[in-house]
Design an enzyme around this catalytic site. Sequence first.
Site, PDB file in Angstrom:
ATOM      1  NE  ARG A 136     -24.023 -76.381  -3.117  1.00  0.00           N
ATOM      2  CZ  ARG A 136     -24.551 -75.305  -2.553  1.00  0.00           C
ATOM      3  NH1 ARG A 136     -23.811 -74.241  -2.348  1.00  0.00           N
ATOM      4  NH2 ARG A 136     -25.826 -75.284  -2.200  1.00  0.00           N
ATOM      5  CG  HIS A 153     -30.635 -71.410 -10.476  1.00  0.00           C
ATOM      6  ND1 HIS A 153     -29.511 -70.755 -10.041  1.00  0.00           N
ATOM      7  CD2 HIS A 153     -31.631 -71.040  -9.620  1.00  0.00           C
ATOM      8  CE1 HIS A 153     -29.795 -70.043  -8.978  1.00  0.00           C
ATOM      9  NE2 HIS A 153     -31.082 -70.182  -8.697  1.00  0.00           N
ATOM     10  CE1 TYR A 176     -28.146 -71.868  -5.866  1.00  0.00           C
ATOM     11  CE2 TYR A 176     -27.087 -73.947  -5.303  1.00  0.00           C
ATOM     12  CZ  TYR A 176     -28.224 -73.232  -5.609  1.00  0.00           C
ATOM     13  OH  TYR A 176     -29.442 -73.859  -5.671  1.00  0.00           O
ATOM     14  CG  HIS A 189     -29.047 -66.071  -6.528  1.00  0.00           C
ATOM     15  ND1 HIS A 189     -28.629 -67.002  -5.600  1.00  0.00           N
ATOM     16  CD2 HIS A 189     -30.222 -66.545  -7.012  1.00  0.00           C
ATOM     17  CE1 HIS A 189     -29.505 -67.990  -5.526  1.00  0.00           C
ATOM     18  NE2 HIS A 189     -30.486 -67.736  -6.369  1.00  0.00           N
ATOM     19  CD  GLU A 244     -33.820 -66.970  -7.271  1.00  0.00           C
ATOM     20  OE1 GLU A 244     -34.292 -67.515  -6.248  1.00  0.00           O
ATOM     21  OE2 GLU A 244     -33.001 -67.531  -8.021  1.00  0.00           O
ATOM     22  CG  ASP A 302     -37.700 -68.046  -4.256  1.00  0.00           C
ATOM     23  OD1 ASP A 302     -38.416 -68.106  -3.243  1.00  0.00           O
ATOM     24  OD2 ASP A 302     -36.916 -68.952  -4.586  1.00  0.00           O
ATOM     25  CG  HIS A 316     -35.768 -65.849  -2.318  1.00  0.00           C
ATOM     26  ND1 HIS A 316     -34.934 -65.918  -3.410  1.00  0.00           N
ATOM     27  CD2 HIS A 316     -35.530 -66.977  -1.603  1.00  0.00           C
ATOM     28  CE1 HIS A 316     -34.223 -67.033  -3.368  1.00  0.00           C
ATOM     29  NE2 HIS A 316     -34.579 -67.694  -2.276  1.00  0.00           N
ATOM     30  CG  HIS A 320     -37.375 -69.928  -8.403  1.00  0.00           C
ATOM     31  ND1 HIS A 320     -36.095 -69.537  -8.076  1.00  0.00           N
ATOM     32  CD2 HIS A 320     -37.326 -70.370  -9.682  1.00  0.00           C
ATOM     33  CE1 HIS A 320     -35.306 -69.715  -9.129  1.00  0.00           C
ATOM     34  NE2 HIS A 320     -36.031 -70.216 -10.103  1.00  0.00           N
ATOM     35  CG  ASP A 342     -33.399 -68.815   0.432  1.00  0.00           C
ATOM     36  OD1 ASP A 342     -34.463 -69.447   0.347  1.00  0.00           O
ATOM     37  OD2 ASP A 342     -32.500 -68.890  -0.426  1.00  0.00           O
ATOM     38  CG  HIS A 347     -36.748 -72.814  -0.717  1.00  0.00           C
ATOM     39  ND1 HIS A 347     -36.355 -73.057  -2.012  1.00  0.00           N
ATOM     40  CD2 HIS A 347     -36.516 -71.490  -0.503  1.00  0.00           C
ATOM     41  CE1 HIS A 347     -35.889 -71.954  -2.548  1.00  0.00           C
ATOM     42  NE2 HIS A 347     -35.971 -70.988  -1.651  1.00  0.00           N
ATOM     43  CD  GLU A 401     -35.471 -72.635  -6.726  1.00  0.00           C
ATOM     44  OE1 GLU A 401     -34.559 -72.477  -7.522  1.00  0.00           O
ATOM     45  OE2 GLU A 401     -35.759 -71.798  -5.839  1.00  0.00           O
TER      46      GLU A 401
END
Length: 278
Positions: free
Chosen positions: A37, A69, A72, A109, A144, A178, A181, A213, A226, A228, A258
Amino acid sequence: MIHIGPHVSSQGSVAFAPLRAKELGATGFALFTKNQRQWKSPELKEEDVLSFKDNLSKLSYSPSFILPHAGYLINPASPDKDISDKSYNLFLDEGRRVIRLGLNVINIHPGAYKEGDIKDGIKRCSLMVDRVLEEVPGLKIALENTAGAGTIIGSKFQELDEILCGIKNKDRVGFTLDTAHLFGAGYDVKGDPEGVLDSFFSRFGGDKLFGMHLNDSKVPLSSNKDRHESIGLGLIGKEAFLSIVRRKEVADIPLILETPDETKWKEEINELMGASER
């Protein structure tokens, strides 16, 4: 044997990630190579790079089953020049980190187009992927799929196909699917997990699935959200995941958990590994 494990923490040093995965009995894993981040982070220390590689070797982890990964903040589809420039520089840095660690694939992404036409966002994403690939020899990129909220691209196989069609270096690009997703985007992985995967493979072929994922979902089919959930505790349900891990096409790719409850990771790994062997 499937290659499965969670997205483990690299807090303190990337060298700790393989150790944390091994404690859980993981046969593969994911990690961030920097703070996910922040736009900028300190360079990887040489001693951390060497320790990471040494731990992989000692613990018998193949780089093929590790799926880093990207952060973000990266938005390859952004129409804003400042955000686009910062995204490219961060994407480039993360790609170089992956190669330096002896790995070869980075998961990212596709981003959000924010305004205007989705086609323009898809084009921007394709162009940025190509720019990074040209600058980082040996790197592969796994795009992804997304749940499709707002102007986020990549929720439909058609959109992923369009991104791929706009990329010159197609042989170095594939996808991470994923499950949460997929479910959010309207693909019924609860009722027909086999059919969803068959649809993907019929369009792209088996060699374009770079990883998965595995996440249950707290929100319903076609919600475009989204959220999880732990395997078997969400609206997808355990049976779908037991079916997925038995597919021959997933035997040689990283399968990443995840799921939100870390205390269940070991149990999830053991159950899915056991199911894949039956």
